[in-house]
Design a protein around this motif. Structure first.
Motif, PDB file in Angstrom:
ATOM      1  N   LEU A   1      -4.158  -6.655  -1.439  1.00 17.22           N
ATOM      2  CA  LEU A   1      -2.815  -6.265  -1.016  1.00 17.22           C
ATOM      3  C   LEU A   1      -2.209  -7.305  -0.072  1.00 17.22           C
ATOM      4  O   LEU A   1      -1.000  -7.554  -0.108  1.00 17.22           O
ATOM      5  CB  LEU A   1      -2.861  -4.896  -0.345  1.00 17.22           C
ATOM      6  N   GLN A   2      -3.037  -7.918   0.786  1.00 15.64           N
ATOM      7  CA  GLN A   2      -2.546  -8.976   1.660  1.00 15.64           C
ATOM      8  C   GLN A   2      -2.105 -10.193   0.864  1.00 15.64           C
ATOM      9  O   GLN A   2      -1.133 -10.865   1.216  1.00 15.64           O
ATOM     10  CB  GLN A   2      -3.640  -9.388   2.657  1.00 15.64           C
ATOM     11  N   ALA A   3      -2.814 -10.491  -0.200  1.00 17.40           N
ATOM     12  CA  ALA A   3      -2.527 -11.686  -0.993  1.00 17.40           C
ATOM     13  C   ALA A   3      -1.233 -11.564  -1.788  1.00 17.40           C
ATOM     14  O   ALA A   3      -0.593 -12.582  -2.100  1.00 17.40           O
ATOM     15  CB  ALA A   3      -3.690 -11.972  -1.947  1.00 17.40           C
ATOM     16  N   GLN A   4      -0.830 -10.361  -2.142  1.00 21.25           N
ATOM     17  CA  GLN A   4       0.354 -10.174  -2.973  1.00 21.25           C
ATOM     18  C   GLN A   4       1.598 -10.650  -2.231  1.00 21.25           C
ATOM     19  O   GLN A   4       1.845 -10.273  -1.088  1.00 21.25           O
ATOM     20  CB  GLN A   4       0.504  -8.701  -3.372  1.00 21.25           C
ATOM     21  N   TYR A   5       2.373 -11.490  -2.890  1.00 23.11           N
ATOM     22  CA  TYR A   5       3.601 -11.997  -2.287  1.00 23.11           C
ATOM     23  C   TYR A   5       4.596 -10.853  -2.054  1.00 23.11           C
ATOM     24  O   TYR A   5       4.530  -9.821  -2.732  1.00 23.11           O
ATOM     25  CB  TYR A   5       4.249 -13.035  -3.196  1.00 23.11           C
ATOM     26  N   PRO A   6       5.550 -11.038  -1.139  1.00 17.13           N
ATOM     27  CA  PRO A   6       6.541  -9.984  -0.875  1.00 17.13           C
ATOM     28  C   PRO A   6       7.302  -9.510  -2.116  1.00 17.13           C
ATOM     29  O   PRO A   6       7.688  -8.341  -2.187  1.00 17.13           O
ATOM     30  CB  PRO A   6       7.482 -10.648   0.139  1.00 17.13           C
ATOM     31  N   HIS A   7       7.502 -10.405  -3.094  1.00 19.49           N
ATOM     32  CA  HIS A   7       8.236  -9.998  -4.292  1.00 19.49           C
ATOM     33  C   HIS A   7       7.332  -9.405  -5.365  1.00 19.49           C
ATOM     34  O   HIS A   7       7.809  -8.974  -6.413  1.00 19.49           O
ATOM     35  CB  HIS A   7       9.045 -11.155  -4.877  1.00 19.49           C
ATOM     36  N   GLY A   8       6.021  -9.369  -5.139  1.00 25.02           N
ATOM     37  CA  GLY A   8       5.116  -8.717  -6.076  1.00 25.02           C
ATOM     38  C   GLY A   8       4.224  -9.637  -6.875  1.00 25.02           C
ATOM     39  O   GLY A   8       3.289  -9.169  -7.535  1.00 25.02           O
ATOM     40  N   GLY A   9       4.489 -10.948  -6.875  1.00 22.39           N
ATOM     41  CA  GLY A   9       3.628 -11.880  -7.581  1.00 22.39           C
ATOM     42  C   GLY A   9       2.355 -12.166  -6.801  1.00 22.39           C
ATOM     43  O   GLY A   9       2.211 -11.760  -5.652  1.00 22.39           O
TER      44      GLY A   9
END
Length: 387
Positions: A152-160
């Protein structure tokens, strides 16, 4: 030690000179802090082991395992979980990691999502849990909690998702669809959202991560000449435009990963905003670019497309200018014929693949979705039998 440990993101990365929102700045700061903590933890481990240099991990294509089947294998896999929560790729995980030993055969890829890393280990743990004793189950839950937080930390703010995290610069920071990274991670989030191994809060977090990932896919579809198509293997993390990775993976449309993602959207997210239109255009693109009654044959001297009734193929990559098949060699040059490549590249890369066939077959069974496609896509409303 400086030459052995992961370095901070290079100044010439995607982030250089970018005007970032508070949310993106927070993401990058979190990544840098996690990287620093990971380095500090490993230095401490080296000191405790009485070592001045890390011990190399054993390189192995895959992990030496196809599943966890014993407490000993569980212990070994858990020992390779990185300080930040994920796992590495290309590393033999059959024997426990020793103190001061790298958690991966390529230190710059600790941890990563490339080549199935992290998602594979999480699935192994989830599958083995019912067979484990009480002590092992507690270890598995603790490991999965760390891994999910990492994911979840790795996921970019836009979802990628980037290919590696914490960020390490270059194309590894691109949103990576290549080798099914996005498809694997979104499917994993979906499965976690329905798994009783996780708390209700964690299930909700995973469901939200899945939703944001789907929204990223809707927003990142490549538009050429005013018409949505499919995706690239890598997308710029800020502009979402296609970007290159290795020299033989230049910016281009990609058929196999796109087909896999379309199948994911069709099966699990067809009701989310924007997905239906994405499916319509994606199906149309795959139909228009299929190569029928051909098979790709590789030999010791080269490769060729040969006749074979009923077979359907797609080139791996398609040009962003004219949407025709393109092929890339280690010199970074673009070629229109696979036979123009060096023999090593012809034999060492899957330039023609057939993943699109499965999606078109599934799409043919959803006439209620086809009938809602735009008039400009009327051929989808009269879907023929899948090839």
């Amino acid at each position: 030690m400086a030459g052995c440990l992961l370095q901070q993101v290079a100044a010439d990365s995607y982030w250089a000179d970018a005007e970032l929102s508070d949310r993106w700045q927070q993401y990058l700061q979190q990544s840098a802090a996690l990287l620093q903590q990971q380095q500090q933890d490993f230095r401490a481990e080296l000191r405790e082991a009485g070592l001045t240099q890390p011990v190399a991990a054993v390189r192995l294509k895959g992990f030496g395992l196809s599943a966890i089947e014993s407490a000993e294998q569980l212990s070994a896999v858990l020992s390779y979980q990185s300080h930040s929560g994920g796992w590495s790729k290309g590393t033999d995980m059959r024997q426990p990691r020793q103190p001061g030993q790298w958690a991966g055969s390529e230190p710059d890829y600790i941890p990563t999502f490339d080549n199935g890393a992290t998602s594979t280990q999480m699935r192994w743990l989830m599958a083995y849990f019912p067979k484990a004793d009480a002590t092992s189950q507690r270890q598995i839950r603790h490991s999965l909690n760390r891994a999910l937080l990492f994911l979840l930390q790795a996921q970019y703010p836009h979802g990628g998702f980037p290919q590696s995290y914490p960020l390490r610069g270059s194309y590894h920071d691109a949103v990576t669809l290549n080798d099914h990274v996005m498809a694997e991670l979104l499917t994993l989030l979906w499965d976690i959202s329905e798994s009783t191994l996780f708390s209700t809060e964690q299930q909700q977090q995973a469901r939200e991560g899945f939703r944001r990932g789907v929204q990223f896919l809707v927003n990142a579809v490549v538009v050429l000449k005013g018409r949505p198509t499919v995706w690239a293997a890598q997308h710029h993390p800020l502009t979402l435009t296609p970007v290159a990775a290795r020299k033989f993976e230049q910016a281009s449309l990609v058929s196999t990963e796109s087909a896999k993602l379309l199948a994911l959207l069709l099966g699990k997210a067809s009701d989310q905003p924007g997905v239906h239109c994405t499916l319509c255009y994606g199906a149309l693109w795959l139909q228009q670019h299929q190569i029928k009654d051909k098979k790709w044959q590789r030999t010791a001297t080269g490769s060729s497309l040969e006749p074979e009734k009923g077979r359907v193929l797609w080139a791996r990559f398609y040009s962003l200018s004219d949407e025709k098949p393109v092929f890339f060699d280690r010199d970074g040059q673009t070629y229109s014929d696979v036979n123009q490549l060096s023999l090593e590249r012809q034999q060492g890369y899957g330039w023609y693949q057939s993943e699109g066939k499965a999606f078109l077959k599934a799409w043919a069974k959803r006439p209620e979705l086809q009938q809602q496609c735009a008039p400009s896509q009327q051929e989808l409303g009269h879907a023929t039998k899948a090839p």
